[in-house]
Design a protein around this motif. Sequence first.
Motif, PDB file in Angstrom:
ATOM      1  N   LYS A 210      19.040  57.325  35.876  1.00 59.63           N
ATOM      2  CA  LYS A 210      19.716  56.940  37.111  1.00 59.63           C
ATOM      3  C   LYS A 210      19.973  55.436  37.148  1.00 59.63           C
ATOM      4  CE  LYS A 210      19.185  57.541  42.079  1.00 59.63           C
ATOM      5  NZ  LYS A 210      18.293  57.876  43.178  1.00 59.63           N
ATOM      6  N   ALA A 211      21.186  55.032  37.522  1.00 58.65           N
ATOM      7  CA  ALA A 211      21.501  53.598  37.565  1.00 58.65           C
ATOM      8  C   ALA A 211      22.673  53.310  38.500  1.00 58.65           C
ATOM      9  CB  ALA A 211      21.854  53.097  36.160  1.00 58.65           C
ATOM     10  N   THR A 212      22.758  52.055  38.908  1.00 59.51           N
ATOM     11  CA  THR A 212      23.916  51.550  39.650  1.00 59.51           C
ATOM     12  C   THR A 212      24.505  50.391  38.859  1.00 59.51           C
ATOM     13  OG1 THR A 212      22.857  52.072  41.757  1.00 59.51           O
ATOM     14  CG2 THR A 212      24.680  50.514  41.832  1.00 59.51           C
ATOM     15  N   VAL A 213      25.802  50.426  38.601  1.00 59.30           N
ATOM     16  CA  VAL A 213      26.453  49.367  37.831  1.00 59.30           C
ATOM     17  C   VAL A 213      27.632  48.818  38.640  1.00 59.30           C
ATOM     18  CG1 VAL A 213      27.721  48.804  35.717  1.00 59.30           C
ATOM     19  CG2 VAL A 213      25.779  50.398  35.627  1.00 59.30           C
ATOM     20  N   ILE A 214      27.696  47.482  38.701  1.00 53.34           N
ATOM     21  CA  ILE A 214      28.782  46.834  39.441  1.00 53.34           C
ATOM     22  C   ILE A 214      29.646  46.044  38.472  1.00 53.34           C
ATOM     23  CG2 ILE A 214      29.350  45.249  41.322  1.00 53.34           C
ATOM     24  CD1 ILE A 214      26.348  45.493  42.158  1.00 53.34           C
ATOM     25  N   ASP A 215      30.942  46.221  38.539  1.00 54.89           N
ATOM     26  CA  ASP A 215      31.875  45.344  37.840  1.00 54.89           C
ATOM     27  C   ASP A 215      32.595  44.538  38.906  1.00 54.89           C
ATOM     28  OD1 ASP A 215      32.174  45.630  34.853  1.00 54.89           O
ATOM     29  OD2 ASP A 215      32.145  47.744  35.426  1.00 54.89           O
ATOM     30  N   ARG A 216      32.435  43.232  38.819  1.00 55.85           N
ATOM     31  CA  ARG A 216      32.986  42.376  39.864  1.00 55.85           C
ATOM     32  C   ARG A 216      33.984  41.399  39.248  1.00 55.85           C
ATOM     33  NH1 ARG A 216      30.078  39.459  44.745  1.00 55.85           N
ATOM     34  NH2 ARG A 216      28.281  40.741  44.369  1.00 55.85           N
ATOM     35  N   TYR A 217      35.102  41.198  39.906  1.00 49.63           N
ATOM     36  CA  TYR A 217      36.189  40.372  39.364  1.00 49.63           C
ATOM     37  C   TYR A 217      36.523  39.266  40.350  1.00 49.63           C
ATOM     38  CZ  TYR A 217      36.472  44.691  36.663  1.00 49.63           C
ATOM     39  OH  TYR A 217      36.160  45.774  35.882  1.00 49.63           O
ATOM     40  N   LEU A 218      36.335  38.028  39.909  1.00 52.09           N
ATOM     41  CA  LEU A 218      36.486  36.897  40.841  1.00 52.09           C
ATOM     42  C   LEU A 218      37.312  35.764  40.231  1.00 52.09           C
ATOM     43  CD1 LEU A 218      32.733  36.589  41.945  1.00 52.09           C
ATOM     44  CD2 LEU A 218      34.559  37.726  43.221  1.00 52.09           C
ATOM     45  N   SER A 219      38.033  35.084  41.088  1.00 52.88           N
ATOM     46  CA  SER A 219      38.706  33.850  40.664  1.00 52.88           C
ATOM     47  C   SER A 219      39.014  33.038  41.906  1.00 52.88           C
ATOM     48  CB  SER A 219      40.023  34.165  39.934  1.00 52.88           C
ATOM     49  OG  SER A 219      41.051  34.403  40.870  1.00 52.88           O
ATOM     50  N   PRO A 220      39.284  31.727  41.720  1.00 57.78           N
ATOM     51  CA  PRO A 220      39.818  30.963  42.854  1.00 57.78           C
ATOM     52  C   PRO A 220      41.301  31.291  43.015  1.00 57.78           C
ATOM     53  CG  PRO A 220      39.633  29.563  40.921  1.00 57.78           C
ATOM     54  CD  PRO A 220      39.111  30.905  40.515  1.00 57.78           C
ATOM     55  N   ASP A 221      41.919  30.807  44.073  1.00 57.14           N
ATOM     56  CA  ASP A 221      43.381  30.885  44.182  1.00 57.14           C
ATOM     57  C   ASP A 221      43.973  30.028  43.079  1.00 57.14           C
ATOM     58  OD1 ASP A 221      43.529  32.569  46.374  1.00 57.14           O
ATOM     59  OD2 ASP A 221      43.377  30.924  47.810  1.00 57.14           O
TER      60      ASP A 221
ATOM     61  N   HIS B 290      28.927  53.655  40.257  1.00 54.19           N
ATOM     62  CA  HIS B 290      29.658  52.514  39.699  1.00 54.19           C
ATOM     63  C   HIS B 290      30.525  51.907  40.783  1.00 54.19           C
ATOM     64  CE1 HIS B 290      33.079  50.469  37.714  1.00 54.19           C
ATOM     65  NE2 HIS B 290      32.102  49.997  36.958  1.00 54.19           N
ATOM     66  N   VAL B 291      30.421  50.603  40.933  1.00 52.10           N
ATOM     67  CA  VAL B 291      31.209  49.905  41.942  1.00 52.10           C
ATOM     68  C   VAL B 291      32.111  48.895  41.257  1.00 52.10           C
ATOM     69  CG1 VAL B 291      31.147  48.398  43.968  1.00 52.10           C
ATOM     70  CG2 VAL B 291      29.391  50.155  43.667  1.00 52.10           C
ATOM     71  N   SER B 292      33.399  49.015  41.483  1.00 47.59           N
ATOM     72  CA  SER B 292      34.340  48.018  41.002  1.00 47.59           C
ATOM     73  C   SER B 292      34.779  47.210  42.210  1.00 47.59           C
ATOM     74  CB  SER B 292      35.531  48.722  40.356  1.00 47.59           C
ATOM     75  OG  SER B 292      36.643  47.854  40.341  1.00 47.59           O
ATOM     76  N   TYR B 293      34.533  45.925  42.158  1.00 43.26           N
ATOM     77  CA  TYR B 293      34.905  45.080  43.284  1.00 43.26           C
ATOM     78  C   TYR B 293      35.907  44.045  42.808  1.00 43.26           C
ATOM     79  CZ  TYR B 293      34.699  41.189  46.528  1.00 43.26           C
ATOM     80  OH  TYR B 293      35.057  40.160  47.355  1.00 43.26           O
ATOM     81  N   ILE B 294      37.150  44.194  43.232  1.00 42.54           N
ATOM     82  CA  ILE B 294      38.220  43.304  42.799  1.00 42.54           C
ATOM     83  C   ILE B 294      38.439  42.250  43.878  1.00 42.54           C
ATOM     84  CG2 ILE B 294      40.648  43.162  42.137  1.00 42.54           C
ATOM     85  CD1 ILE B 294      40.365  45.976  40.985  1.00 42.54           C
ATOM     86  N   GLY B 295      37.939  41.064  43.582  1.00 37.97           N
ATOM     87  CA  GLY B 295      37.972  39.986  44.578  1.00 37.97           C
ATOM     88  C   GLY B 295      38.701  38.755  44.061  1.00 37.97           C
ATOM     89  N   TRP B 296      39.732  38.973  43.241  1.00 32.98           N
ATOM     90  CA  TRP B 296      40.506  37.850  42.688  1.00 32.98           C
ATOM     91  C   TRP B 296      41.124  36.998  43.783  1.00 32.98           C
ATOM     92  CZ3 TRP B 296      39.415  37.752  37.776  1.00 32.98           C
ATOM     93  CH2 TRP B 296      39.440  38.891  36.979  1.00 32.98           C
ATOM     94  N   GLY B 297      41.414  35.766  43.418  1.00 26.55           N
ATOM     95  CA  GLY B 297      42.225  34.918  44.288  1.00 26.55           C
ATOM     96  C   GLY B 297      43.706  35.116  43.996  1.00 26.55           C
ATOM     97  N   ARG B 298      44.521  34.267  44.597  1.00 30.83           N
ATOM     98  CA  ARG B 298      45.972  34.335  44.404  1.00 30.83           C
ATOM     99  C   ARG B 298      46.315  34.077  42.937  1.00 30.83           C
ATOM    100  NH1 ARG B 298      47.245  30.288  47.677  1.00 30.83           N
ATOM    101  NH2 ARG B 298      47.501  28.887  45.907  1.00 30.83           N
ATOM    102  N   GLY B 299      47.357  34.739  42.459  1.00 32.00           N
ATOM    103  CA  GLY B 299      47.844  34.485  41.102  1.00 32.00           C
ATOM    104  C   GLY B 299      47.419  35.507  40.065  1.00 32.00           C
ATOM    105  N   VAL B 300      46.390  36.312  40.383  1.00 30.97           N
ATOM    106  CA  VAL B 300      45.893  37.248  39.373  1.00 30.97           C
ATOM    107  C   VAL B 300      46.574  38.607  39.522  1.00 30.97           C
ATOM    108  CG1 VAL B 300      43.864  38.376  38.398  1.00 30.97           C
ATOM    109  CG2 VAL B 300      43.682  36.052  39.333  1.00 30.97           C
ATOM    110  N   ARG B 301      46.967  39.176  38.392  1.00 34.78           N
ATOM    111  CA  ARG B 301      47.551  40.514  38.339  1.00 34.78           C
ATOM    112  C   ARG B 301      46.661  41.359  37.451  1.00 34.78           C
ATOM    113  NH1 ARG B 301      53.915  39.101  37.778  1.00 34.78           N
ATOM    114  NH2 ARG B 301      54.067  37.855  39.671  1.00 34.78           N
TER     115      ARG B 301
END
Lengths: 408, 254
Positions: free
Chosen positions: A170-181, A204-215
Amino acid sequence: MADAPTWADDARSAATAALDALPALTGAEEQWRFTPPADLDMNGDTPAGVAAGTGTVALPAASGRAARLAFADGTPDPAEILDLPDGVIVSELGAALETHEALVRDRLYSLAGFDDRPGALNGAGWDAGTFVFVPRGVEVTLPIETILTATGATGRVFGRTLVIVEEGAKATVIDRYLSPDLDGVVQASTVVELFVADGGELEHVSYIGWGRGVRHQATIRAAAGKDARVRSVNVTLGGDVVRVEPTVYCRGTGADARALGLYFATGDQHFEHRVVSRHEAPQTYSNLLYKGAIQDTAHTVFFGNLVVPPGAPGTDAYQTNRNLILNEGARADTIPFLEIETAEVKCSHAGAVGRVDDEHLFYLMSRGVPEREAKHLIVYGFFQEVLDEISFDALREELEAAARAKVR
Amino acid sequence: MADPILKIEGLEVAVDNTPILKGVDLEVPQGEVHALMGPNGSGKSTLAYALAGHPRYEITGGSVMFGGQDLADMGADERAQAGLFLAMQYPVEVPGVSVMNFLRTAVNATRGEEVPVREFARLFKEKSDLLTFDPSFADRYLNEGFSGGEKKRHEILQMALLEPAFAILDETDSGLDVDALRIVAEGVNAQRGPDLGVLIITHYTRILNYIRPDVVHVMFDGRIARTGGPDLADHLEEKGYVEFGSAETAAAPR
């Protein structure tokens, strides 16, 4: 990456060859009707390595995690292994190709290969990789986390995650995506492959928290064995153009898969979620629940599909997508779909796009809450049904805070 | 006599282009409790919603002055910030919004400043005790799964927390058993004083046995048909609204 084992080099060459062989995406393809492939650079037309500005990302504290791997523009920071039970592996994937070949080789690329452009592009180019292995019967209490950051120093970011949860683990895995604007454009491509063996449990948690400019084009695939439980949670808040494609495969009898998502698109953001559950064994259960809020001139697309091929009687499958439009000019499309080729199944699907209920708004405003704040309170309430499904309290609170912070 | 906190003159209100209020004149001096009675369909709740600023209730004529401000120019949120409160007859359920989050947001919004967490917690405890709420109530979602009595008590709890200058209670007594009615009435009476005006809208006289009004108005067909002292309520209890032209023969539940 230079000293990868031969089999891995061969795979990368195969991905590159596939990229050359696959026809370019034009946007006329049915599954690319809503998001122009060029916006996600699916044909590799944009030269890599063009700086998009410079910025730094303050990483959140690693406290409350079992382990964490962070990558800045593809370069790994030293792994933080904080509290892992014996036998559990959290490793950079490039290193694991050799050190954990026996575990990695059969699984890597087996759920997401090179048969489409997003897969081939990632297979040929990934560098920020994470490998997680939880052996039979072991439970990792705290989440294991990967953080991919883009600073703008390079125009491309590639991530790849491989998670193997063995029988009864049993496990919880997070993939998090971050950047400034960012001032320029960063193209992000990520693939996540999740294997949950018989009786195992994975959130599994995918958290897409990019700033402006990321595609960002994100593929997430999860395979659940007999009586396994998989939860795939996607939270999409950041980035200019984001396309997330999660698929859950119920491969063993009694498999239980939940695909949960929330998105909040503002400004001129464009988010597309294509969520599929495939029932490949009898007596399996899946439930897709995605909720979105759309503000300003943002546009979101949800495509959901429940696939029940012949030979999966007793399938119990549901999908729901609900969207709240916060103002004129914001737009949401929802396309719930079913492909049922087995009799004796229970399936339902629902998609809805609506406005904030006037009576809800009046009730909150009659207590002094200004309209904009009242709408946001309603949005967070609307999201709560999804957030309530996140079993790890601290993580749920982080995601709640992230959704709130978005419009402050 | 104190200055009127609420001064309504010739008020006309339409709902979906149908005129409902046809020239209401009503004045409530600050610190007084007035009852607004009348048969079903006479326009009582329309007046309540129009005063609170529900967008569907369109003011087509006349004026409403609230503490010297013209309400017609103000949104529902601004009216609440200015000290107007409506305890609703049918409070809506708002999924996923916790009572605690809602109440804090409302208190901050009406005060125009962030109330420190500790102070709010103390305030919440004090007022929720008064209205006999269990502390676990704070984590429930707004009105979701509340019983009829809980919804009404929750309205009065909000009134206690927001400390309005003027409160309209729209059929707060409907659907309440005697015990719940007593709790609600005690909640209102505890707030009664020179800084609070109240308009109790009711079909029946029952709640007025617990919250004694200073003045009673009778509304009929979109206008105030009669104004009197508390004894007018007793008169209505006996005779009903028939003398105003209504088929309803009694203002007391049978």
